[in-house]
Design a protein around this motif. Structure first.
Motif, PDB file in Angstrom:
ATOM      1  N   THR A  62       0.866  -1.179   0.000  1.00  0.00           N
ATOM      2  CA  THR A  62       0.000   0.000   0.000  1.00  0.00           C
ATOM      3  C   THR A  62       0.899   1.224   0.000  1.00  0.00           C
ATOM      4  O   THR A  62       1.901   1.270   0.714  1.00  0.00           O
ATOM      5  N   PHE A  63       0.550   2.224  -0.823  1.00  0.00           N
ATOM      6  CA  PHE A  63       1.404   3.410  -0.933  1.00  0.00           C
ATOM      7  C   PHE A  63       0.563   4.630  -1.282  1.00  0.00           C
ATOM      8  O   PHE A  63      -0.366   4.570  -2.093  1.00  0.00           O
ATOM      9  N   GLY A  64       0.908   5.758  -0.656  1.00  0.00           N
ATOM     10  CA  GLY A  64       0.305   7.051  -0.972  1.00  0.00           C
ATOM     11  C   GLY A  64       1.361   8.131  -0.873  1.00  0.00           C
ATOM     12  O   GLY A  64       2.322   8.013  -0.100  1.00  0.00           O
ATOM     13  N   TYR A  65       1.227   9.203  -1.650  1.00  0.00           N
ATOM     14  CA  TYR A  65       2.209  10.281  -1.673  1.00  0.00           C
ATOM     15  C   TYR A  65       1.956  11.256  -0.534  1.00  0.00           C
ATOM     16  O   TYR A  65       0.856  11.800  -0.398  1.00  0.00           O
ATOM     17  N   GLU A  66       2.989  11.459   0.307  1.00  0.00           N
ATOM     18  CA  GLU A  66       2.987  12.479   1.365  1.00  0.00           C
ATOM     19  C   GLU A  66       1.707  12.447   2.211  1.00  0.00           C
ATOM     20  O   GLU A  66       1.054  13.459   2.437  1.00  0.00           O
ATOM     21  N   GLY A  67       1.361  11.272   2.636  1.00  0.00           N
ATOM     22  CA  GLY A  67       0.232  11.137   3.538  1.00  0.00           C
ATOM     23  C   GLY A  67      -1.126  11.284   2.889  1.00  0.00           C
ATOM     24  O   GLY A  67      -2.154  11.339   3.583  1.00  0.00           O
ATOM     25  N   GLY A  68      -1.172  11.346   1.537  1.00  0.00           N
ATOM     26  CA  GLY A  68      -2.454  11.470   0.851  1.00  0.00           C
ATOM     27  C   GLY A  68      -3.158  10.129   0.751  1.00  0.00           C
ATOM     28  O   GLY A  68      -2.733   9.113   1.322  1.00  0.00           O
ATOM     29  N   PRO A  78      -4.189   6.586  -0.573  1.00  0.00           N
ATOM     30  CA  PRO A  78      -3.353   5.569  -1.235  1.00  0.00           C
ATOM     31  C   PRO A  78      -3.617   5.520  -2.735  1.00  0.00           C
ATOM     32  O   PRO A  78      -4.767   5.525  -3.177  1.00  0.00           O
ATOM     33  N   VAL A  79      -2.547   5.493  -3.514  1.00  0.00           N
ATOM     34  CA  VAL A  79      -2.686   5.310  -4.959  1.00  0.00           C
ATOM     35  C   VAL A  79      -2.513   3.838  -5.320  1.00  0.00           C
ATOM     36  O   VAL A  79      -2.880   3.432  -6.428  1.00  0.00           O
ATOM     37  N   SER A  91       2.750   3.935 -12.936  1.00  0.00           N
ATOM     38  CA  SER A  91       4.072   4.541 -12.739  1.00  0.00           C
ATOM     39  C   SER A  91       4.486   4.522 -11.274  1.00  0.00           C
ATOM     40  O   SER A  91       5.678   4.408 -10.952  1.00  0.00           O
ATOM     41  N   SER A  92       3.524   4.620 -10.362  1.00  0.00           N
ATOM     42  CA  SER A  92       3.837   4.545  -8.929  1.00  0.00           C
ATOM     43  C   SER A  92       4.404   3.181  -8.581  1.00  0.00           C
ATOM     44  O   SER A  92       5.340   3.055  -7.780  1.00  0.00           O
ATOM     45  N   LEU A  93       3.857   2.141  -9.200  1.00  0.00           N
ATOM     46  CA  LEU A  93       4.348   0.780  -8.963  1.00  0.00           C
ATOM     47  C   LEU A  93       5.806   0.656  -9.375  1.00  0.00           C
ATOM     48  O   LEU A  93       6.628   0.066  -8.660  1.00  0.00           O
TER      49      LEU A  93
END
Length: 386
Positions: free
Chosen positions: A139-145, A147-148, A173-175
């Motif tokens: 699981t990942f999200g940019y700067e606490g936003g 999750p993308v 692209s995030s992956l």
């Protein structure tokens, strides 16, 4: 410049230029006034000191209380006292500029990378890397936003070619950025050959992974330098062999000085296809075990795209390959195609399997075919009109 002219923005740009130029002009005037005031004040102080000593000492000399040689010595001492101050005042502007430059340089040096190697890293020999990749419930999200990528689970076999498709913002692209460890996952882990990439030194990780982007970057230097990225331990023969392998040699040899042809920054003198072929040659030269293509054929015409696809199949041999593509023709021959939506894998399989499933991939495929047909019809209509 062309964009400004097409949209008739000359007056607006002229206005902005005049505003900035006026601000720069006023700043220079303030600088000159300050410099003149400082220097003239110093000169007045210097002359007043000499005049005072001359007046006071001259009276003493006339009264025979002081020898003329002593008075002259005092005047010389005053001049010697003010001389270094004079030098400093003359260099005041230079000192101010240097001070600003030093602050900027130290400001850059003070920036610490967000992604740091662990104190103890796992040593991995490049030759022993197989290229197996595991995304374990990441699981990942940019700067606490928000999750993308949400709880994504994916396992890629060594040597497998994976195509990744999806709409803009799906997380493709995030992956790839997570696999290259440009960012760290919020939850879960990414492993290469069973090693969590956070336990690897970034230098070792980036030797394993090769990346070809949509806009390959070329540096100011020769074609040879751009293929081997200025690494002189890589021989010229190895570079030539790599370019011949993917079919770039014939294009390079048509250039004025062949491999010694100097390129401008970003390779502005080359076509998009020629820049991509050079980026593929880099992959052959550096031989990473994992290859990532991020929209590498998005800006190419059909003929050039076919050349790049031929090069891709050659480069992908013996490598684990992840291909992000909007053009589905690029990944139709992949071992497996992943369809992403809102940070998750919603479908996966071969091209034919996904078409037979009549799902999201089929919609993307039919949409791309429809766009192609529309373009062909438009071209036909244009030529009939002529």
């Amino acid at each position: 410049m062309n964009l400004i002219q097409v949209f008739h923005q000359q007056k607006e740009q002229e206005k902005q230029f005049n505003e900035r130029n006026d601000s720069y002009f006023k700043a220079n005037i303030r600088e000159i006034r300050t410099n003149v005031l400082f220097n003239r004040s110093y000169e007045i102080l210097n002359n007043l000191a000499i005049a005072f000593v001359t007046w006071l000492g001259g009276r003493a000399v006339l009264g025979t209380d002081l020898e003329f040689g002593v008075l002259y010595a005092f005047i010389t001492y005053i001049r010697m006292f003010f001389q270094p101050i004079n030098t400093i005042t003359q260099q005041w502007n230079t000192l101010q500029s240097a001070s600003v430059a030093i602050n900027r340089v130290w400001g850059i040096f003070a920036i610490k990378p967000e992604i740091q190697d662990q104190p103890q890293t796992v040593e991995v020999v490049k030759a022993s890397v197989e290229g197996r990749i595991d995304f374990n419930q990441i699981t990942f999200g940019y700067e606490g936003g928000d999750p993308v990528i949400k709880g994504l689970d994916l396992h890629v076999k060594a040597g497998e070619m994976i195509g990744i498709v999806g709409t803009t913002g799906a997380g493709k692209s995030s992956l790839i950025s997570l696999l290259c460890r440009f960012y760290d996952v919020n939850e879960g882990s990414i492993q290469i050959d069973g090693h969590d990439i956070r336990t690897l030194a970034q230098s070792d990780l980036h030797r394993m992974v090769g990346l070809v982007q949509q806009e390959p970057y070329l540096y100011s230097g020769t074609v040879l330098d751009n293929v081997r990225l200025f690494d002189e331990t890589i021989s010229r023969e190895r570079v030539v062999e790599a370019c011949r392998f993917i079919g770039a040699d014939s294009i390079i040899m048509r250039m004025k000085e062949g491999y010694d042809t100097r390129l401008s920054e970003r390779g502005s003198g080359l076509s998009a296809g020629e820049r991509q072929l050079i980026s593929f040659a880099r992959i052959i030269v550096f031989a990473p075990k994992i290859l990532i293509l991020d929209e590498a054929t998005a800006n190419l015409d059909s003929h050039t795209e076919q050349l790049i696809q031929d090069a891709l199949h050659l480069v992908a041999q013996g490598r684990t390959t992840l291909v992000i593509a909007h053009r589905l023709s690029t990944i139709m021959g992949a071992d497996r195609i992943l369809v992403m939506s809102k940070g998750q894998i919603v479908e996966q399989g071969t091209h034919q399997q996904l078409l037979d499933a009549h799902g999201y991939y089929e919609e993307l495929y039919l949409h791309s075919q429809g766009q192609k047909q529309v373009r062909e019809d438009a071209v036909s209509t244009l030529y009939r009109g002529r």
